[in-house]
Design a protein around this motif. Sequence first.
Motif, PDB file in Angstrom:
ATOM      1  N   SER A  20      35.724  55.009  34.595  1.00  0.00           N
ATOM      2  CA  SER A  20      35.567  53.583  34.846  1.00  0.00           C
ATOM      3  C   SER A  20      35.873  53.310  36.312  1.00  0.00           C
ATOM      4  O   SER A  20      36.808  53.881  36.874  1.00  0.00           O
ATOM      5  N   ASP A  21      35.051  52.426  36.926  1.00  0.00           N
ATOM      6  CA  ASP A  21      35.270  52.079  38.330  1.00  0.00           C
ATOM      7  C   ASP A  21      36.181  50.865  38.470  1.00  0.00           C
ATOM      8  O   ASP A  21      36.407  50.367  39.576  1.00  0.00           O
ATOM      9  N   ARG A  22      36.722  50.366  37.343  1.00  0.00           N
ATOM     10  CA  ARG A  22      37.651  49.246  37.385  1.00  0.00           C
ATOM     11  C   ARG A  22      39.065  49.741  37.701  1.00  0.00           C
ATOM     12  O   ARG A  22      39.426  50.869  37.398  1.00  0.00           O
ATOM     13  N   HIS A  23      39.846  48.841  38.302  1.00  0.00           N
ATOM     14  CA  HIS A  23      41.277  49.079  38.415  1.00  0.00           C
ATOM     15  C   HIS A  23      41.935  48.434  37.202  1.00  0.00           C
ATOM     16  O   HIS A  23      41.833  47.222  36.981  1.00  0.00           O
ATOM     17  N   ILE A  24      42.602  49.239  36.388  1.00  0.00           N
ATOM     18  CA  ILE A  24      43.177  48.767  35.128  1.00  0.00           C
ATOM     19  C   ILE A  24      44.678  49.005  35.133  1.00  0.00           C
ATOM     20  O   ILE A  24      45.152  50.092  35.476  1.00  0.00           O
ATOM     21  N   THR A  42      36.049  43.326  37.993  1.00  0.00           N
ATOM     22  CA  THR A  42      36.384  44.574  38.703  1.00  0.00           C
ATOM     23  C   THR A  42      37.831  44.997  38.477  1.00  0.00           C
ATOM     24  O   THR A  42      38.195  46.129  38.772  1.00  0.00           O
ATOM     25  N   ARG A  43      38.667  44.065  37.962  1.00  0.00           N
ATOM     26  CA  ARG A  43      40.058  44.402  37.699  1.00  0.00           C
ATOM     27  C   ARG A  43      40.458  43.887  36.332  1.00  0.00           C
ATOM     28  O   ARG A  43      40.236  42.716  36.011  1.00  0.00           O
ATOM     29  N   HIS A  44      41.045  44.765  35.518  1.00  0.00           N
ATOM     30  CA  HIS A  44      41.507  44.410  34.193  1.00  0.00           C
ATOM     31  C   HIS A  44      43.021  44.477  34.128  1.00  0.00           C
ATOM     32  O   HIS A  44      43.628  45.453  34.599  1.00  0.00           O
ATOM     33  N   ASP A  66      32.255  41.917  33.270  1.00  0.00           N
ATOM     34  CA  ASP A  66      31.859  42.435  34.582  1.00  0.00           C
ATOM     35  C   ASP A  66      32.998  42.393  35.603  1.00  0.00           C
ATOM     36  O   ASP A  66      32.763  42.625  36.789  1.00  0.00           O
TER      37      ASP A  66
END
Length: 441
Positions: free
Chosen positions: A346-350, A320-322, A318
């Motif tokens: 994807s709404d994550r910052h990767i 928010t940042r990967h 879960d």
Amino acid sequence: MKYFNRWVISFLVIGLVIYGCSPGLVNLVNDYSLYSLRKQLIYLSGTLAFCMMTLAVILAARFSFVNKLLKGLDKAYLVHKSAGIFCLFFIIIHWLLKKAPHWLKDFYVIAHPANSGRRGSSSAFEVYLINLGNTMVDYIFYVVVALIVIALVYKLSYKLFRLTHKLFPLAYLFVAYHAATIQLRGEWFKTPSGFLLTLLVLVGSVCACIALLQLIGHRRKTTATIEEISLQNDCVMVLKLMLSKPVNYQAGQFVFLTFEHSSEPHPFSIISFDNNQGIMYFAIKSLGDFTQDIRTALVAGQTVTVEGPYGELTFNDDATRHLYIAGGIGITPFITQLSQLAHDESDRHIALWYCAKGELSQQFPHNLATICQQAQVDLHYINSLVKNDLLEQLEQCIAQNEKGVSIWFCGPESLLDAIKGLLKRKNISATCLHCDHFNMR
């Protein structure tokens, strides 16, 4: 402390509970003497050693639910190694307690043998069973010590390790017989300790038989045919396999491959997978004797045994940042994930941090920058031949006490240790770090 974990500690506690429920403590109170104490320490050390051996064979069976509890097969191997180390410690203590008094007698240090006292009311047949078990373990002790030492000494060849380690389940069965029959002498069968120890004997013996019958991972095995072999550069070979049946695979996982020229399975990360067509791709870098031999040994049309998939590097949480961190050929488990991100929003910052020797255009895959752009993943490449400042860059991008960050890693163990140290300095929980350990020894 790195060898301590809740699985090892739990089985040590089980061993203490088994001994605590036995008649040993009561007998020691009723007959407190040096010889009586030695006898009870023999029982205690033997019980703890057997618990560690049982844990080792359970983990070696590769049960899916056990691997899930341990967060991956690679973690199970780490606990397996820890169990082996503790087993070695306790069986040496057990052996010394049993043999030392007789050595002292032989050298006239003591006037009489360390007699353990009353043998109880065992029948002649029970005495025969006990003595048979004792004779077995007198010889098996040296075998078990040799097997564990070979497994722990990395300078010894992997082939020798694999060959000799196949004898461990057989050695376990002899030790299990001893653990079952020695209870007749101390009347353990009449106590809860007898039930618990016998349960361990049964569970461990089943796991040992699974290993001896070569049924480990049997349900996860399928066959495949080599469709194509291509060289991407001087070091990396791409292998295309056609599977005989579908496999339930997630991005980031790995499988064991067994080739026709070698009977030993080796782990490889999957770089691309099409379940509809049953096609699986692997990138294999020449890092040792086995991977170097593959180049000349493999040809199209050969059959390959595929076991798996395994691994928990599946990018599911879960956060928010990967942060993806790859070192060298450690980029392979991220390639499938990047391809999926190119099609899934994807709404994550990767961000991907990739460290290797040479220019990015010389690495595998050669189009990594394009793949990251399509996946909307920020790529940070570090040429270690010019300046290996990966940790410095990570130090700047990870905030102190940062929450909501998840780090996914595949690369050298030395780099992994450095990243763990960085997280500790940043006061970030180690639970946010996810990795697969490919050192299966």
